[in-house]
Design an enzyme around this catalytic site. Structure first.
Site, PDB file in Angstrom:
ATOM      1  CG  HIS A 175      -0.621   4.051   4.267  1.00 45.41           C
ATOM      2  ND1 HIS A 175      -1.342   3.814   5.406  1.00 45.41           N
ATOM      3  CD2 HIS A 175      -0.116   2.848   3.879  1.00 45.41           C
ATOM      4  CE1 HIS A 175      -1.286   2.518   5.711  1.00 45.41           C
ATOM      5  NE2 HIS A 175      -0.558   1.912   4.795  1.00 45.41           N
ATOM      6  CB  CYS A 202      -0.957  -0.007   1.181  1.00 47.46           C
ATOM      7  SG  CYS A 202      -0.258  -0.682   2.693  1.00 47.46           S
TER       8      CYS A 202
HETATM    9  N1  NDP Z   1      -4.725  -3.947   5.204  1.00 47.10           N
HETATM   10  C1  NDP Z   1      -4.038  -3.312   4.261  1.00 47.10           C
HETATM   11  O1  NDP Z   1      -4.001  -2.071   4.131  1.00 47.10           O
HETATM   12  C2  NDP Z   1      -3.282  -4.100   3.310  1.00 47.10           C
HETATM   13  C3  NDP Z   1      -3.191  -5.482   3.403  1.00 47.10           C
HETATM   14  N2  NDP Z   1      -2.506  -6.174   2.478  1.00 47.10           N
HETATM   15  C4  NDP Z   1      -2.380  -7.647   2.503  1.00 47.10           C
HETATM   16  O2  NDP Z   1      -3.660  -8.248   2.269  1.00 47.10           O
HETATM   17  C5  NDP Z   1      -3.732  -9.460   2.974  1.00 47.10           C
HETATM   18  C6  NDP Z   1      -4.943  -9.430   3.906  1.00 47.10           C
HETATM   19  O3  NDP Z   1      -4.769  -8.424   4.886  1.00 47.10           O
HETATM   20  P1  NDP Z   1      -5.949  -8.023   5.884  1.00 47.10           P
HETATM   21  O4  NDP Z   1      -7.243  -8.008   5.161  1.00 47.10           O
HETATM   22  O5  NDP Z   1      -5.479  -6.787   6.539  1.00 47.10           O
HETATM   23  O6  NDP Z   1      -5.945  -9.284   6.909  1.00 47.10           O
HETATM   24  P2  NDP Z   1      -7.092  -9.756   7.906  1.00 47.10           P
HETATM   25  O7  NDP Z   1      -6.401 -10.428   9.016  1.00 47.10           O
HETATM   26  O8  NDP Z   1      -8.044  -8.660   8.207  1.00 47.10           O
HETATM   27  O9  NDP Z   1      -7.905 -10.903   7.065  1.00 47.10           O
HETATM   28  C7  NDP Z   1      -7.354 -12.154   6.761  1.00 47.10           C
HETATM   29  C8  NDP Z   1      -8.330 -12.992   5.895  1.00 47.10           C
HETATM   30  O10 NDP Z   1      -7.705 -14.250   5.604  1.00 47.10           O
HETATM   31  C9  NDP Z   1      -8.501 -15.318   6.129  1.00 47.10           C
HETATM   32  N3  NDP Z   1      -7.659 -16.345   6.720  1.00 47.10           N
HETATM   33  C10 NDP Z   1      -6.823 -16.223   7.777  1.00 47.10           C
HETATM   34  N4  NDP Z   1      -6.234 -17.416   8.077  1.00 47.10           N
HETATM   35  C11 NDP Z   1      -6.746 -18.296   7.186  1.00 47.10           C
HETATM   36  C12 NDP Z   1      -6.554 -19.691   6.974  1.00 47.10           C
HETATM   37  N5  NDP Z   1      -5.722 -20.423   7.726  1.00 47.10           N
HETATM   38  N6  NDP Z   1      -7.224 -20.301   5.948  1.00 47.10           N
HETATM   39  C13 NDP Z   1      -8.047 -19.580   5.159  1.00 47.10           C
HETATM   40  N7  NDP Z   1      -8.284 -18.243   5.310  1.00 47.10           N
HETATM   41  C14 NDP Z   1      -7.641 -17.620   6.312  1.00 47.10           C
HETATM   42  C15 NDP Z   1      -9.380 -14.702   7.188  1.00 47.10           C
HETATM   43  O11 NDP Z   1     -10.537 -15.494   7.346  1.00 47.10           O
HETATM   44  P3  NDP Z   1     -11.329 -15.632   8.774  1.00 47.10           P
HETATM   45  O12 NDP Z   1     -12.126 -14.351   8.947  1.00 47.10           O
HETATM   46  O13 NDP Z   1     -12.199 -16.799   8.552  1.00 47.10           O
HETATM   47  O14 NDP Z   1     -10.286 -15.805   9.819  1.00 47.10           O
HETATM   48  C16 NDP Z   1      -9.649 -13.313   6.575  1.00 47.10           C
HETATM   49  O15 NDP Z   1     -10.658 -13.444   5.600  1.00 47.10           O
HETATM   50  C17 NDP Z   1      -2.393  -9.646   3.686  1.00 47.10           C
HETATM   51  O16 NDP Z   1      -1.530 -10.405   2.875  1.00 47.10           O
HETATM   52  C18 NDP Z   1      -1.901  -8.219   3.831  1.00 47.10           C
HETATM   53  O17 NDP Z   1      -0.532  -8.167   4.012  1.00 47.10           O
HETATM   54  C19 NDP Z   1      -1.955  -5.491   1.463  1.00 47.10           C
HETATM   55  C20 NDP Z   1      -2.005  -4.138   1.354  1.00 47.10           C
HETATM   56  C21 NDP Z   1      -2.665  -3.357   2.285  1.00 47.10           C
HETATM   57  N1  PHD Z   2       2.221  -3.377   5.814  1.00 44.13           N
HETATM   58  C1  PHD Z   2       1.119  -2.524   5.357  1.00 44.13           C
HETATM   59  C2  PHD Z   2      -0.036  -3.335   4.903  1.00 44.13           C
HETATM   60  C3  PHD Z   2       0.334  -4.625   4.281  1.00 44.13           C
HETATM   61  O1  PHD Z   2      -0.255  -5.624   4.602  1.00 44.13           O
HETATM   62  O2  PHD Z   2       1.291  -4.594   3.376  1.00 44.13           O
HETATM   63  P1  PHD Z   2       1.734  -5.846   2.465  1.00 44.13           P
HETATM   64  O3  PHD Z   2       0.617  -6.069   1.495  1.00 44.13           O
HETATM   65  O4  PHD Z   2       2.967  -5.442   1.787  1.00 44.13           O
HETATM   66  O5  PHD Z   2       1.914  -7.030   3.358  1.00 44.13           O
HETATM   67  C4  PHD Z   2       0.702  -1.616   6.500  1.00 44.13           C
HETATM   68  O6  PHD Z   2       0.824  -2.076   7.589  1.00 44.13           O
HETATM   69  O7  PHD Z   2       0.225  -0.524   6.327  1.00 44.13           O
END
Ligand code: NDP
Ligand code: PHD
Length: 342
Positions: free
Chosen positions: A241, A149
């Protein structure tokens, strides 16, 4: 037009919910599968998600039964991945092998040589790597990724500066807590505080930017020849951000020339539904951009810049879970669709 069937992996999480929001009324895509962990599988999306956005949960998804993250359980042409990176590492190739197009938001494969890391406004030509990837791996499907991000917010603003001969970039980020997911940062840690460490974030900004601004030579990406140095910090902001950027350029443009370059930046992607009217919005007020006031510009997809000063120094700000995550993946999939890859 027949809608493209879209699945969301990690549909219940912070980014997953943003995917649902972006896709529920999308003109080209139809949500046909919502997948999450075993804790959620078998429940309706309403029961499983614990909806936390300040828009209503779209009615069309409320009663969809959540399925496990398994290619056999998912009915879709394209899957949007919002899985934790360790899980995405094993799951995304399974989906690509099974013939799905995977538009991933996770970091697991961003820096792989044969996997495109794309921001449509910056390097759409890198999608040429899809064929290289399918040849090398023998997959019917493929993986494409969007950057971290913080990297996205910065790199959208660096693209129009490339013509001045960009040589060095220094950046200090002020990152929202939603970036760490719903339960990532305890309130007791972030309230009345700044945390000057976000694991791996600086390395991601320093490496992903060079790949994004690099050249595709038909078989691989030649990274951009420049130096990026980052310092990343968590601040008590919910979404958005903010980044203080110092850009060193060979031609030493004046602030007014840089402002012009931002104003005139037109990636010509107007036909894509998620592309904002202005990819970069220039704010001339002395105290903008600010996350609370500017993060929803262009439905969260515009990056706002301001305080362009000698140096060149400026501030950039973008919505981390829309422009920096779900919206970025959806825009990538729209680009794929527009070139016949879906
Ligand atoms: N938040 C942000 O701004 C950004 C995040 N990202 C990336 O996006 C991804 C998701 O982040 P975020 O949404 O914040 O994470 P969250 O922790 O909010 O969500 C994780 C998701 O993955 C699922 N999950 C977790 N463990 C398992 C498992 N063992 N098997 C199947 N599904 C699973 C969860 O399901 P359940 O609800 O059932 O546990 C939930 O739907 C990460 O890789 C993160 O680094 C990238 C850029 C920005
Ligand atoms: N690390 C970023 C969010 C994130 O999950 O990044 P990445 O997709 O590179 O794991 C933040 O905390 O703001």
């Amino acid at each position: 037009m027949v809608a493209v069937k879209a699945g969301i992996l990690g549909a219940t999480g912070a980014v997953g919910q943003r995917f649902v929001e972006a896709l529920a009324n999308h003109p080209w895509f139809e949500i046909t599968a919502l997948a999450a962990s075993e804790r959620s599988a078998g429940k309706t999306y309403r029961e499983a998600a614990g909806w936390r956005l300040d828009t209503a949960m779209p009615e069309s998804v409320e009663n969809i039964e959540v399925v496990p993250v398994d290619p056999k359980a998912v009915d879709a042409d394209v899957v949007f991945s919002a899985l934790p990176a360790d899980l995405a590492f094993t799951v995304e190739p399974e989906f690509a092998k099974a013939g799905f197009a995977v538009a991933s938001n996770a970091s697991s494969y961003r820096m792989e040589k044969d996997i495109p890391l794309v921001i449509p406004e910056v390097n759409p030509e890198h999608l040429g790597l899809i064929e290289v990837q399918q040849d090398a791996r023998g997959w019917d499907g493929y993986i494409i990724t969007n950057p971290n991000c913080s990297t996205i917010v910065m790199t959208v603003t660096l693209k129009p500066l490339m013509k001045f001969g960009l040589e060095t970039v220094q950046v200090a980020t002020m990152q929202a807590i939603s970036g760490a997911g719903f339960s990532g940062v305890p309130a007791m840690a972030i309230y009345d505080n700044v945390i000057p460490y976000i694991g791996s974030e600086e390395t991601k900004m320093e490496t992903e930017t060079l790949k994004l601004l690099g050249e595709f030579n038909g078989s691989e990406i030649v990274p951009a020849d420049m130096k990026v140095s980052a310092s990343c910090h968590r601040v008590p902001v919910i979404d958005g951000h903010t980044e203080a950027i110092w850009a060193g350029m060979r031609d030493k443009p004046a602030p007014e020339e840089v402002r012009e370059a931002f104003l005139k930046f037109d990636p010509k992607l107007g036909e894509l539904p998620s592309e904002p009217r202005k990819a970069i919005i220039v704010r001339d007020e002395v105290d903008r951009p600010q996350p609370r006031l500017d993060r929803n510009m262009g439905k969260g997809m515009s990056v706002s810049v301001g305080r362009i000063r000698e140096g060149i120094r400026y501030i950039a700000m973008g919505h981390n879970t829309i422009r920096g995550a779900a919206g970025a993946s959806v825009l990538n999939a729209e680009l794929l669709h527009s070139i016949g890859k879906l």
